[in-house]
Design a protein around this motif. Structure first.
Motif, PDB file in Angstrom:
ATOM      1  N   LEU A 145     -21.895  66.496 115.504  1.00  0.00           N
ATOM      2  CA  LEU A 145     -20.709  65.636 115.564  1.00  0.00           C
ATOM      3  C   LEU A 145     -20.877  64.396 114.701  1.00  0.00           C
ATOM      4  N   LEU A 146     -22.072  63.834 114.673  1.00  0.00           N
ATOM      5  CA  LEU A 146     -22.315  62.644 113.849  1.00  0.00           C
ATOM      6  C   LEU A 146     -22.196  62.950 112.354  1.00  0.00           C
ATOM      7  N   SER A 147     -22.553  64.152 111.957  1.00  0.00           N
ATOM      8  CA  SER A 147     -22.515  64.510 110.534  1.00  0.00           C
ATOM      9  C   SER A 147     -21.304  65.376 110.188  1.00  0.00           C
ATOM     10  N   ALA A 148     -20.331  65.463 111.083  1.00  0.00           N
ATOM     11  CA  ALA A 148     -19.193  66.367 110.892  1.00  0.00           C
ATOM     12  C   ALA A 148     -18.413  66.082 109.612  1.00  0.00           C
ATOM     13  N   ALA A 149     -18.095  64.835 109.346  1.00  0.00           N
ATOM     14  CA  ALA A 149     -17.299  64.510 108.158  1.00  0.00           C
ATOM     15  C   ALA A 149     -18.012  64.944 106.881  1.00  0.00           C
ATOM     16  N   ALA A 150     -19.295  64.636 106.784  1.00  0.00           N
ATOM     17  CA  ALA A 150     -20.058  65.020 105.593  1.00  0.00           C
ATOM     18  C   ALA A 150     -20.163  66.533 105.484  1.00  0.00           C
ATOM     19  N   ASN A 151     -20.326  67.213 106.611  1.00  0.00           N
ATOM     20  CA  ASN A 151     -20.430  68.673 106.593  1.00  0.00           C
ATOM     21  C   ASN A 151     -19.127  69.328 106.149  1.00  0.00           C
ATOM     22  N   VAL A 152     -18.009  68.819 106.636  1.00  0.00           N
ATOM     23  CA  VAL A 152     -16.708  69.363 106.229  1.00  0.00           C
ATOM     24  C   VAL A 152     -16.473  69.090 104.749  1.00  0.00           C
ATOM     25  N   GLU A 153     -16.825  67.903 104.293  1.00  0.00           N
ATOM     26  CA  GLU A 153     -16.643  67.555 102.882  1.00  0.00           C
ATOM     27  C   GLU A 153     -17.466  68.479 101.986  1.00  0.00           C
ATOM     28  N   ARG A 154     -18.726  68.716 102.342  1.00  0.00           N
ATOM     29  CA  ARG A 154     -19.594  69.591 101.538  1.00  0.00           C
ATOM     30  C   ARG A 154     -19.070  71.021 101.519  1.00  0.00           C
ATOM     31  N   THR A 155     -18.641  71.509 102.671  1.00  0.00           N
ATOM     32  CA  THR A 155     -18.116  72.872 102.740  1.00  0.00           C
ATOM     33  C   THR A 155     -16.824  72.997 101.945  1.00  0.00           C
ATOM     34  N   THR A 156     -15.964  72.000 102.036  1.00  0.00           N
ATOM     35  CA  THR A 156     -14.721  72.007 101.263  1.00  0.00           C
ATOM     36  C   THR A 156     -15.023  72.043  99.771  1.00  0.00           C
ATOM     37  N   GLU A 157     -15.976  71.236  99.337  1.00  0.00           N
ATOM     38  CA  GLU A 157     -16.349  71.243  97.920  1.00  0.00           C
ATOM     39  C   GLU A 157     -16.854  72.623  97.497  1.00  0.00           C
ATOM     40  N   ASN A 158     -17.649  73.259  98.329  1.00  0.00           N
ATOM     41  CA  ASN A 158     -18.150  74.590  98.003  1.00  0.00           C
ATOM     42  C   ASN A 158     -17.031  75.622  97.930  1.00  0.00           C
TER      43      ASN A 158
END
Length: 51
Positions: A26-39
Motif C-alpha cells: 500500500l505504501l508503494s502503490a502509486a509507484a508500482n502503478v506508475e511503473r506498470t503503466t509505463e511498461n
C-alpha cells in the motif's frame, strides 16, 4: 484468470515487483502503478512499431 479471458479481458498485469506485506504494498502503490503503466505503454508502442 481463464474466466476473465472468457469475459473478453485480453491481458492481466500484476503491479507488485515481488511478494510483500500488504502495508508495504500500500505504501508503494502509486509507484508500482506508475511503473506498470509505463511498461504497458512501452508494450503497446513496441507492438505498433512491429505491426
Amino acid at each position: 484468470m481463464e474466466s476473465l479471458y472468457q469475459k473478453d479481458i485480453d491481458a492481466i498485469f500484476g503491479i507488485l515487483p515481488a511478494a510483500m506485506p500488504l502495508d508495504q504494498a500500500l505504501l508503494s502503490a502509486a509507484a508500482n502503478v506508475e511503473r506498470t503503466t509505463e511498461n504497458i505503454v512501452r508494450l503497446i508502442k513496441a507492438h505498433k512499431a512491429v505491426g
